[in-house]
Design a protein around this motif. Structure first.
Motif, PDB file in Angstrom:
ATOM      1  N   MET A   1       0.841  -1.191   0.000  1.00  8.16           N
ATOM      2  CA  MET A   1       0.000   0.000   0.000  1.00  8.16           C
ATOM      3  C   MET A   1       0.885   1.253   0.000  1.00  8.16           C
ATOM      4  O   MET A   1       1.722   1.432   0.883  1.00  8.16           O
ATOM      5  CB  MET A   1      -0.924   0.003   1.218  1.00  8.16           C
ATOM      6  CG  MET A   1      -1.671   1.316   1.449  1.00  8.16           C
ATOM      7  SD  MET A   1      -2.961   1.633   0.225  1.00  8.16           S
ATOM      8  CE  MET A   1      -4.193   0.454   0.784  1.00  8.16           C
ATOM      9  N   LEU A   2       0.704   2.089  -1.010  1.00 12.43           N
ATOM     10  CA  LEU A   2       1.427   3.352  -1.098  1.00 12.43           C
ATOM     11  C   LEU A   2       0.565   4.440  -0.472  1.00 12.43           C
ATOM     12  O   LEU A   2      -0.593   4.623  -0.857  1.00 12.43           O
ATOM     13  CB  LEU A   2       1.705   3.678  -2.569  1.00 12.43           C
ATOM     14  CG  LEU A   2       2.572   4.891  -2.873  1.00 12.43           C
ATOM     15  CD1 LEU A   2       4.006   4.625  -2.452  1.00 12.43           C
ATOM     16  CD2 LEU A   2       2.508   5.224  -4.359  1.00 12.43           C
ATOM     17  N   ARG A   3       1.106   5.151   0.517  1.00 10.42           N
ATOM     18  CA  ARG A   3       0.337   6.182   1.217  1.00 10.42           C
ATOM     19  C   ARG A   3       0.892   7.563   0.860  1.00 10.42           C
ATOM     20  O   ARG A   3       2.070   7.841   1.054  1.00 10.42           O
ATOM     21  CB  ARG A   3       0.352   5.968   2.725  1.00 10.42           C
ATOM     22  CG  ARG A   3      -0.208   4.606   3.132  1.00 10.42           C
ATOM     23  CD  ARG A   3      -0.563   4.540   4.597  1.00 10.42           C
ATOM     24  NE  ARG A   3      -1.810   5.261   4.888  1.00 10.42           N
ATOM     25  CZ  ARG A   3      -1.893   6.328   5.673  1.00 10.42           C
ATOM     26  NH1 ARG A   3      -0.832   6.819   6.244  1.00 10.42           N
ATOM     27  NH2 ARG A   3      -3.053   6.914   5.885  1.00 10.42           N
ATOM     28  N   ILE A   4      -0.009   8.409   0.325  1.00 11.58           N
ATOM     29  CA  ILE A   4       0.369   9.737  -0.145  1.00 11.58           C
ATOM     30  C   ILE A   4      -0.441  10.790   0.601  1.00 11.58           C
ATOM     31  O   ILE A   4      -1.649  10.636   0.788  1.00 11.58           O
ATOM     32  CB  ILE A   4       0.118   9.878  -1.661  1.00 11.58           C
ATOM     33  CG1 ILE A   4       0.934   8.837  -2.444  1.00 11.58           C
ATOM     34  CG2 ILE A   4       0.465  11.285  -2.142  1.00 11.58           C
ATOM     35  CD1 ILE A   4       0.638   8.812  -3.934  1.00 11.58           C
ATOM     36  N   ALA A   5       0.222  11.869   1.014  1.00 17.13           N
ATOM     37  CA  ALA A   5      -0.463  13.020   1.605  1.00 17.13           C
ATOM     38  C   ALA A   5      -0.303  14.215   0.674  1.00 17.13           C
ATOM     39  O   ALA A   5       0.758  14.417   0.075  1.00 17.13           O
ATOM     40  CB  ALA A   5       0.106  13.351   2.977  1.00 17.13           C
ATOM     41  N   VAL A   6      -1.360  14.991   0.548  1.00 18.48           N
ATOM     42  CA  VAL A   6      -1.344  16.219  -0.240  1.00 18.48           C
ATOM     43  C   VAL A   6      -1.732  17.357   0.697  1.00 18.48           C
ATOM     44  O   VAL A   6      -2.747  17.265   1.391  1.00 18.48           O
ATOM     45  CB  VAL A   6      -2.334  16.162  -1.414  1.00 18.48           C
ATOM     46  CG1 VAL A   6      -2.362  17.487  -2.159  1.00 18.48           C
ATOM     47  CG2 VAL A   6      -1.992  15.016  -2.356  1.00 18.48           C
ATOM     48  N   CYS A   7      -0.938  18.422   0.733  1.00 22.84           N
ATOM     49  CA  CYS A   7      -1.246  19.543   1.626  1.00 22.84           C
ATOM     50  C   CYS A   7      -1.121  20.858   0.867  1.00 22.84           C
ATOM     51  O   CYS A   7      -0.036  21.221   0.396  1.00 22.84           O
ATOM     52  CB  CYS A   7      -0.318  19.537   2.831  1.00 22.84           C
ATOM     53  SG  CYS A   7      -0.778  20.747   4.099  1.00 22.84           S
ATOM     54  N   ASP A   8      -2.250  21.554   0.746  1.00 20.79           N
ATOM     55  CA  ASP A   8      -2.306  22.861   0.082  1.00 20.79           C
ATOM     56  C   ASP A   8      -3.503  23.596   0.652  1.00 20.79           C
ATOM     57  O   ASP A   8      -4.601  23.026   0.711  1.00 20.79           O
ATOM     58  CB  ASP A   8      -2.441  22.692  -1.437  1.00 20.79           C
ATOM     59  CG  ASP A   8      -2.158  23.976  -2.201  1.00 20.79           C
ATOM     60  OD1 ASP A   8      -2.731  25.023  -1.819  1.00 20.79           O
ATOM     61  OD2 ASP A   8      -1.396  23.932  -3.180  1.00 20.79           O
ATOM     62  N   ASP A   9      -3.332  24.842   1.083  1.00 16.62           N
ATOM     63  CA  ASP A   9      -4.448  25.571   1.672  1.00 16.62           C
ATOM     64  C   ASP A   9      -5.516  25.933   0.645  1.00 16.62           C
ATOM     65  O   ASP A   9      -6.635  26.290   1.001  1.00 16.62           O
ATOM     66  CB  ASP A   9      -3.968  26.839   2.389  1.00 16.62           C
ATOM     67  CG  ASP A   9      -3.266  27.801   1.446  1.00 16.62           C
ATOM     68  OD1 ASP A   9      -2.289  27.386   0.805  1.00 16.62           O
ATOM     69  OD2 ASP A   9      -3.691  28.964   1.363  1.00 16.62           O
ATOM     70  N   THR A  35       0.043  -1.504  -7.625  1.00 20.59           N
ATOM     71  CA  THR A  35       0.282  -0.825  -6.357  1.00 20.59           C
ATOM     72  C   THR A  35      -1.003  -0.166  -5.882  1.00 20.59           C
ATOM     73  O   THR A  35      -1.553   0.699  -6.562  1.00 20.59           O
ATOM     74  CB  THR A  35       1.378   0.251  -6.518  1.00 20.59           C
ATOM     75  OG1 THR A  35       2.552  -0.353  -7.066  1.00 20.59           O
ATOM     76  CG2 THR A  35       1.697   0.885  -5.179  1.00 20.59           C
ATOM     77  N   ALA A  36      -1.474  -0.566  -4.706  1.00 23.39           N
ATOM     78  CA  ALA A  36      -2.638   0.090  -4.107  1.00 23.39           C
ATOM     79  C   ALA A  36      -2.189   1.432  -3.546  1.00 23.39           C
ATOM     80  O   ALA A  36      -1.051   1.589  -3.116  1.00 23.39           O
ATOM     81  CB  ALA A  36      -3.219  -0.780  -3.002  1.00 23.39           C
ATOM     82  N   VAL A  37      -3.094   2.411  -3.563  1.00 23.03           N
ATOM     83  CA  VAL A  37      -2.738   3.739  -3.087  1.00 23.03           C
ATOM     84  C   VAL A  37      -3.838   4.292  -2.189  1.00 23.03           C
ATOM     85  O   VAL A  37      -5.026   4.075  -2.437  1.00 23.03           O
ATOM     86  CB  VAL A  37      -2.477   4.711  -4.267  1.00 23.03           C
ATOM     87  CG1 VAL A  37      -3.722   4.883  -5.129  1.00 23.03           C
ATOM     88  CG2 VAL A  37      -1.979   6.053  -3.768  1.00 23.03           C
ATOM     89  N   GLU A  38      -3.422   4.962  -1.128  1.00 19.79           N
ATOM     90  CA  GLU A  38      -4.346   5.683  -0.257  1.00 19.79           C
ATOM     91  C   GLU A  38      -3.846   7.120  -0.173  1.00 19.79           C
ATOM     92  O   GLU A  38      -2.692   7.364   0.187  1.00 19.79           O
ATOM     93  CB  GLU A  38      -4.380   5.057   1.133  1.00 19.79           C
ATOM     94  CG  GLU A  38      -5.293   5.796   2.106  1.00 19.79           C
ATOM     95  CD  GLU A  38      -5.263   5.185   3.499  1.00 19.79           C
ATOM     96  OE1 GLU A  38      -5.675   5.871   4.447  1.00 19.79           O
ATOM     97  OE2 GLU A  38      -4.809   4.036   3.630  1.00 19.79           O
TER      98      GLU A  38
END
Length: 244
Positions: A1-9, A35-38
């Motif tokens: 499991m590939l875990r991605i965070a996105v942060c933008d106001d 590849t599974a992604v969250e």
């Protein structure tokens, strides 16, 4: 499991970055690498930092805007790094002058907003390729009293210590009663190269070669022997040319 965070106001920008990231992973899967992604989207840098520092959320890749209220992307990256030392961070910003500071924070890639649609997908694909490359392999040290497994991705260097070998990793130093050459052959991985008769480094952790030294991500500089210098440069170029 590939875990991605996105942060933008900017919520709209954050969602756009999320869609680009998930599309890149889907395309990667279509090429045979399933590849599974969250993906988690944040519009507050404070919330992302809290989840990582306090709730111990884990991410493989983080896409960060730099200009945000609260913690800026630069401040956030500096605070995240101790919690997630191996996370890949991609900055997305409209201010080119931040690029030098981004390099000092060991940020994986820097993407200008005015060229986002072209450069962000390539940056994400390269990051995913590197993350998958590092996963799953471990070096095992087994004695009569202990069994220790060290992930390849955590190994910084291996040095000769008499007739034994000393493995320096993000977790500390481990001794093994084997010759340096024997450990090298057991690793059997192209990212490990000799820079001296008594020292092997992991190319994944080499930030630069400068003044005859291999500079690692942790700030340590290791001398490269003259007889190995040209070969080391060629191996680094060949390795990253093949994988990035």
């Amino acid at each position: 499991m590939l875990r991605i965070a996105v942060c933008d106001d900017d919520r709209e920008a954050a969602q756009a970055h999320r869609e680009i990231a998930e599309q890149c992973v889907r395309q990667w899967g279509a090429q045979g690498e399933k590849t599974a992604v969250e993906t988690c989207v944040y519009t507050s840098s404070d919330n992302l930092l809290y989840d990582i520092a306090e709730d111990h959320f884990f991410f493989d890749l983080i896409l960060l805007d730099i200009e945000m209220p609260g913690y800026s992307g630069m401040e956030l990256a500096a605070r995240i790094r101790p919690c997630l030392p191996n996370v890949r961070i991609i900055f997305i910003t409209s201010h080119m002058e931040y690029a030098i500071d981004a390099f000092e924070l060991s940020v994986f890639r820097y993407v200008p907003k005015n060229d986002r649609d072209k450069r962000l997908p390539a940056a994400i694909r390269d990051a995913v390729r590197l993350i998958l490359l590092e996963e799953g392999r471990t070096y095992t040290i087994q004695t009569g009293s202990r069994l220790e497994r060290i992930p390849y991705k955590d190994i910084l260097c291996i040095e000769r210590e008499g007739k034994n070998a000393s493995i320096t990793s993000s977790g500390g130093i481990s001794k093994v009663r084997k010759s340096l050459q024997q450990v090298y052959e057991e690793l059997g991985a192209e990212e490990f190269i000799y820079i001296d008769r008594g020292c092997i480094v992991n190319l994944i952790h080499v930030m630069q070669v400068k003044d005859g030294m291999a500079v690692l991500k942790n700030g340590v500089s290791l001398p490269i022997s003259r007889s190995h210098l040209q070969q080391v440069k060629e191996q680094i170029n060949r390795y990253w040319g093949a994988h990035i």
